[in-house]
Design a protein around this motif. Structure first.
Motif, mmCIF file in Angstrom:
data_model
loop_
_atom_site.group_PDB
_atom_site.id
_atom_site.type_symbol
_atom_site.label_atom_id
_atom_site.label_comp_id
_atom_site.label_asym_id
_atom_site.label_seq_id
_atom_site.Cartn_x
_atom_site.Cartn_y
_atom_site.Cartn_z
ATOM 1 N N LEU A 1 0.817 -1.215 0.000
ATOM 2 C CA LEU A 1 0.000 0.000 0.000
ATOM 3 C C LEU A 1 0.849 1.262 0.000
ATOM 4 O O LEU A 1 0.334 2.346 -0.262
ATOM 5 N N ASN A 2 2.144 1.111 0.283
ATOM 6 C CA ASN A 2 3.034 2.268 0.281
ATOM 7 C C ASN A 2 4.288 1.936 -0.522
ATOM 8 O O ASN A 2 5.398 1.854 0.018
ATOM 9 N N PRO A 3 4.138 1.712 -1.838
ATOM 10 C CA PRO A 3 5.305 1.366 -2.652
ATOM 11 C C PRO A 3 6.312 2.515 -2.687
ATOM 12 O O PRO A 3 5.943 3.688 -2.672
ATOM 13 N N ILE A 4 7.574 2.140 -2.747
ATOM 14 C CA ILE A 4 8.652 3.126 -2.698
ATOM 15 C C ILE A 4 9.471 3.038 -3.981
ATOM 16 O O ILE A 4 9.852 1.944 -4.422
ATOM 17 N N THR A 5 9.738 4.181 -4.590
ATOM 18 C CA THR A 5 10.559 4.213 -5.798
ATOM 19 C C THR A 5 12.040 4.290 -5.425
ATOM 20 O O THR A 5 12.436 4.995 -4.498
#
Length: 439
Positions: free
Chosen positions: A73-77
């Motif tokens: 729910l909180n993908p990080i690039t």
């Protein structure tokens, strides 16, 4: 050498990207700015693990790369950049280190939440009796996709066209319909039907075949849950000894008269959008010849019923469909305190539908095919007084999604984009993409 990205209009070329607030901020060459949330970007990944290019669908099965139950729910690039082809290129970190996503810039632009052009739906051109009828040549429509797309666009703009110079055969008529898509199956044995004034039996089956009477303006198959969208009527023969306006077609823009009613009698407009006018149809033991090669005829029997609104609105309050056929009405289902007002509203709408101010009257000449939008236009014909008048028409219908699908495919082809990126775009987005290349 001019690259593809250089051929794109500035609206579809990325100027710069930055990461901000759990998302990516894009500045476009035309100055527009778009924000895409990381979760939205991750959810729309088109890499081979997440997207199946053969079926144009998500890989969301067990062990596949697009399982919504496993989507962070909180993908990080990890890195965000513009690649050599002008695409947005992202490598993810966090819970999915190394996952690689590449996004077509044109596709991104038509999914921008702040893009004003996406909110501008194609507006129909409302008309009255002064309508200038659009004409298309049969051979050009049959061989050229650009002309075909122009025809289908006109169906959304004015709701009707005439295809000229068709060869006056059943085969040529069927080929024209199928140039758009499959013919809609009817309850009858034949999907292409014939309207022939010489058919005396038909006059006992339905009022549209009878002599003497004017056929009042109506939409077809109002008792279906989903009425046909397009109606095709091709003229094979028209011989009128009196040389007057007998057997002429009439058309009325239902959207236009609905707006007139909304302006002049808003109470009546509201009633026709909220109260039901039930309709039904039943036929018993009717015989219809399927082909010239068959010796006998086939009988069919069917009955349908539907509770309908005459004027149907979308979620924005815009009229998207008219369902009006006074001959197919069955007993009203309305409370006694509303019946007089509802009937008065129905009379007001019907009067507008028959008013010369809004009626376009013309002859479908031999070798012409009238195509009209049965969700929008009401059609009819003038009376036939002379029994010697001969009028033979071929008719067919088309489902709404068949018409819409053909237009979407043509818009996609015009855009030059791979199917992988076109699938799932809105109709408005496809219209914008079709114009993405510079002149």
């Amino acid at each position: 050498m001019v690259t593809l990205v250089q051929q794109l209009k500035s609206a579809f070329r990325i100027q710069s990207v930055t990461t901000v607030n759990n998302g990516v901020q894009i500045t476009w060459k035309d100055g527009h700015e778009s924000f895409y949330h990381n979760l939205w970007l991750r959810d729309t990944c088109h890499c081979p693990k997440c997207f199946q290019p053969d079926t144009l669908s998500l890989n969301s099965g067990e062990g596949e790369g697009h399982d919504p139950l496993k989507m962070p729910l909180n993908p990080i690039t990890e890195t965000v950049k513009i690649d050599r082809e002008g695409n947005l290129d992202i490598i993810w970190g966090g819970e999915e280190p190394g996952h690689h996503s590449v996004y077509d810039p044109s596709w991104l632009r038509v999914h921008c939440q702040k893009e004003p052009a996406l909110k501008q739906r194609r507006k129909p051109q409302l008309w009255d009796s002064s309508l200038s009828i659009p004409y298309f040549d049969y051979q050009e429509v049959m061989r050229d996709d650009e002309t075909l797309l122009h025809w289908l666009d006109k169906m959304l703009d004015v709701g009707m066209v005439i295809i000229d110079s068709f060869p006056k055969t059943r085969e040529a008529f069927q080929a024209l319909v199928e140039r758009v898509g499959p013919i809609q199956q009817r309850y009858h044995p034949t999907d292409i039907y014939t309207l022939d004034t010489a058919n005396q039996l038909a006059g006992n089956i339905h009022h549209s075949y009878k002599y003497l009477h004017r056929l009042d303006n109506h939409t077809d198959h109002v008792s279906y849950n989903v009425p046909p969208r397009l109606q095709f009527l091709g003229c094979i023969e028209y011989e009128n000894p009196d040389n007057d306006r007998q057997g002429y077609s009439t058309l009325v823009d239902g959207f236009k008269i609905a707006e007139v009613l909304r302006t002049q009698q808003p109470k009546y407009f509201e009633l026709l959008t909220q109260e039901y006018i039930p309709t039904g149809r039943r036929r018993l033991g009717v015989e219809e010849k399927v082909s010239d090669k068959e010796k006998g005829t086939k009988k069919y029997q069917w009955e349908i019923y539907y509770r309908q609104h005459v004027i149907n609105l979308d979620k924005n309050g815009e009229v998207y469909q008219i369902r009006h056929n006074k001959n197919d009405r069955v007993p009203l289902e309305v409370s006694p305190d509303k019946i007089q007002d509802l009937y008065a509203a129905y009379q007001a709408f019907t009067a507008l539908a028959e008013s010369p101010e809004y009626n376009a009257e013309f002859l479908i000449a031999p070798g012409q095919v009238l195509v009209n939008d049965n969700w929008r236009l009401l059609h009819g014909r003038t009376g036939i007084r002379n029994p010697q008048l001969r009028r033979v028409l071929l008719g067919a219908y088309m489902k709404p999604e068949t018409f819409r699908s053909r237009r979407r495919l043509l818009l996609g082809k015009k855009s030059g984009m791979p199917d992988m990126w076109l699938m799932g775009c809105s109709d408005r987005a496809l219209e914008i993409l079709a114009e993405r290349m510079s002149d």
